[in-house]
Design a protein around this motif. Structure first.
Motif, PDB file in Angstrom:
ATOM      1  N   ARG A 144       0.858  -1.181   0.000  1.00  0.00           N
ATOM      2  CA  ARG A 144       0.000   0.000   0.000  1.00  0.00           C
ATOM      3  C   ARG A 144       0.897   1.234   0.000  1.00  0.00           C
ATOM      4  O   ARG A 144       1.934   1.260   0.675  1.00  0.00           O
ATOM      5  N   VAL A 145       0.535   2.230  -0.787  1.00  0.00           N
ATOM      6  CA  VAL A 145       1.253   3.505  -0.777  1.00  0.00           C
ATOM      7  C   VAL A 145       0.287   4.592  -0.346  1.00  0.00           C
ATOM      8  O   VAL A 145      -0.928   4.498  -0.556  1.00  0.00           O
ATOM      9  N   GLY A 146       0.860   5.625   0.275  1.00  0.00           N
ATOM     10  CA  GLY A 146      -0.001   6.657   0.842  1.00  0.00           C
ATOM     11  C   GLY A 146       0.518   8.056   0.647  1.00  0.00           C
ATOM     12  O   GLY A 146       1.037   8.409  -0.427  1.00  0.00           O
ATOM     13  N   GLN A 147       0.440   8.840   1.708  1.00  0.00           N
ATOM     14  CA  GLN A 147       0.679  10.278   1.633  1.00  0.00           C
ATOM     15  C   GLN A 147       2.166  10.607   1.512  1.00  0.00           C
ATOM     16  O   GLN A 147       3.027   9.787   1.771  1.00  0.00           O
ATOM     17  N   ALA A 169      -3.660   5.197   3.093  1.00  0.00           N
ATOM     18  CA  ALA A 169      -3.402   4.478   1.840  1.00  0.00           C
ATOM     19  C   ALA A 169      -4.213   5.063   0.696  1.00  0.00           C
ATOM     20  O   ALA A 169      -5.408   5.333   0.829  1.00  0.00           O
ATOM     21  N   SER A 170      -3.552   5.271  -0.441  1.00  0.00           N
ATOM     22  CA  SER A 170      -4.231   5.772  -1.634  1.00  0.00           C
ATOM     23  C   SER A 170      -4.264   4.731  -2.760  1.00  0.00           C
ATOM     24  O   SER A 170      -5.132   4.794  -3.627  1.00  0.00           O
ATOM     25  N   ASP A 171      -3.317   3.768  -2.749  1.00  0.00           N
ATOM     26  CA  ASP A 171      -3.289   2.699  -3.745  1.00  0.00           C
ATOM     27  C   ASP A 171      -2.830   1.413  -3.068  1.00  0.00           C
ATOM     28  O   ASP A 171      -2.093   1.440  -2.067  1.00  0.00           O
ATOM     29  N   GLU A 172      -3.244   0.287  -3.643  1.00  0.00           N
ATOM     30  CA  GLU A 172      -2.893  -1.009  -3.077  1.00  0.00           C
ATOM     31  C   GLU A 172      -2.729  -2.018  -4.203  1.00  0.00           C
ATOM     32  O   GLU A 172      -3.534  -2.051  -5.140  1.00  0.00           O
ATOM     33  N   TRP A 173      -1.653  -2.835  -4.130  1.00  0.00           N
ATOM     34  CA  TRP A 173      -1.397  -3.834  -5.153  1.00  0.00           C
ATOM     35  C   TRP A 173      -0.868  -5.111  -4.513  1.00  0.00           C
ATOM     36  O   TRP A 173      -0.170  -5.063  -3.485  1.00  0.00           O
ATOM     37  N   LEU A 174      -1.160  -6.233  -5.129  1.00  0.00           N
ATOM     38  CA  LEU A 174      -0.582  -7.513  -4.738  1.00  0.00           C
ATOM     39  C   LEU A 174       0.506  -7.852  -5.749  1.00  0.00           C
ATOM     40  O   LEU A 174       0.222  -8.028  -6.939  1.00  0.00           O
ATOM     41  N   LEU A 175       1.757  -7.935  -5.282  1.00  0.00           N
ATOM     42  CA  LEU A 175       2.878  -8.188  -6.180  1.00  0.00           C
ATOM     43  C   LEU A 175       3.195  -9.674  -6.229  1.00  0.00           C
ATOM     44  O   LEU A 175       3.257 -10.352  -5.194  1.00  0.00           O
ATOM     45  N   GLU A 176       3.404 -10.163  -7.464  1.00  0.00           N
ATOM     46  CA  GLU A 176       3.804 -11.540  -7.730  1.00  0.00           C
ATOM     47  C   GLU A 176       5.291 -11.543  -8.097  1.00  0.00           C
ATOM     48  O   GLU A 176       5.881 -10.496  -8.367  1.00  0.00           O
TER      49      GLU A 176
END
Length: 380
Positions: A144-147, A169-176
């Motif tokens: 998660r990335v944020g401010q 949090a402003s964006d969220e991703w699941l990394l493979e």
């Protein structure tokens, strides 16, 4: 490994130091460079900087290595993360991860930190003061990335970890495996392992602060200054009020500072040495017996290749007379002709085919010096 699907020029133009970016597996073929057990073994070795972050009952604790191997057997019930700095200095396969990112100048590269975590492991929400590419090696991690943060951002009370008191949090991703998350300086981020054996490679890029540059540059200047170099005011005129520091005096005093610190050529030479000073100088490749320039020439003519010590730092600064100054591990070498060509090759890649570059006695002498210092070695 190389990138097959990544627009480097577009990234530098639109993303670098501006915003986070998720890069879905851009590699031709992703191969994880080091196994979890190997990383744990490295964390047990003296001289390797390692941390273990555990989370029990909602509270995080940090321990510093080197660790006893039995410590890892007791982690099954904890949400844990093992982090090992500068793994590229010890494992050539990890060092190879840096090559695709050399579209960023070498002097900006810090090192490759590698982490392995159990399910739910993470160091908590934080921000860094440098750019980082987070490459997923094994397993999955939810990022998660944020401010945007700075030194005024509130932190949780903790002796060892700089964790944000608030995270939005402003964006969220699941990394493979093979996926990359780029995070610029000052952006809050938080990564949580999803499943066991979650490995992440953090390729960090250092950025000196203004205070750091001024402080170290001033220290270097002070070391070379004479106590006899003092303020002078020949031709002084009487003032109406002796309590005033006159504009003319301020001009002279200010010039004493700016003329010294404003010498661009001197600054470039200082910064070359400063930027090339190794972070971990204890990784010594110097040979048991010193080599002569003749020894070097003979081995190169026989087809031997040169490799750089992964802990060493190489950089160069061009000079107006078409020569260049080579900086290796804080030391300065003036290079011209084929020696300058050799110096550029030494700075461009980790492996050098000396048969094509080392032609003169001066070039052999430079290689001999760098081999004897432990900055270069023959690839046997």
């Amino acid at each position: 490994m190389t990138f097959e699907q990544f627009d480097i020029d577009g990234f530098l133009r639109d993303t670098w130091q501006q915003k986070p970016l998720l890069i879905r597996n851009p590699w031709g073929e992703w191969r994880n460079p080091i196994e979890p057990d190997e990383l744990a073994g490295l964390a047990c070795e003296p001289g390797v900087e390692a941390r273990l972050v555990t989370c029990a009952g909602g509270a995080r604790a940090a321990e510093h290595g080197p660790f006893d191997p039995g410590r890892f057997a007791a982690l099954d019930q904890d949400r844990w993360t093992l982090l090992v700095q500068a793994v590229d200095h010890h494992v050539p396969e990890v060092a190879a991860l840096i090559e695709p990112f050399r579209f960023i100048p070498n002097w900006r590269i810090d090192d490759v930190m590698v982490s392995v975590a159990g399910d739910g492991g993470g160091v908590g929400p934080h921000f860094d003061q440098y750019d980082v590419f987070l490459v997923q090696g094994l397993g999955q991690r939810r990022w998660r990335v944020g401010q945007r943060c700075d030194e005024a951002s509130a932190l949780q009370p903790h002796d060892d970890l700089r964790l944000l008191a608030e995270f939005e949090a402003s964006d969220e991703w699941l990394l493979e495996p093979g996926d990359i998350l780029y995070v610029p300086p000052g952006i809050a981020h938080d990564g949580i392992a999803v499943g066991d054996d979650c490995m992440t490679y953090s390729i960090g890029f250092r950025a000196p602060s203004r205070a750091e540059l001024i402080g170290h540059w001033a220290d270097d200047l002070l070391a070379a200054m004479s106590d006899d170099d003092r303020y002078g005011d020949a031709g002084l005129r009487r003032q109406a009020n002796p309590g005033e520091i006159a504009p003319e005096a301020i001009d002279r005093l200010h010039a004493m500072i700016t003329e010294t610190m404003g010498d661009r050529a001197a600054f470039a030479r200082w910064f070359g040495g400063y930027a090339s000073t190794p972070k971990y100088p204890d990784i010594d490749w110097s040979p048991d017996e010193a080599l002569s320039a003749d020894d070097v020439g003979e081995r190169l003519r026989a087809g031997a290749a040169l490799i750089r010590n992964p802990a060493s730092r190489f950089a160069f600064v061009r000079q107006e007379d078409c020569a260049l100054m080579l900086y290796v591990d804080g030391e300065e070498y003036r290079c011209a002709g084929d020696v300058a060509e050799l110096a550029e090759a030494l700075c461009a890649g980790d492996t050098i085919d000396g048969t094509k570059l080392v032609q003169s006695d001066a070039a052999c002498a430079l290689v001999a010096t760098l081999v004897n210092c432990g900055s270069l070695a023959f690839d046997d």
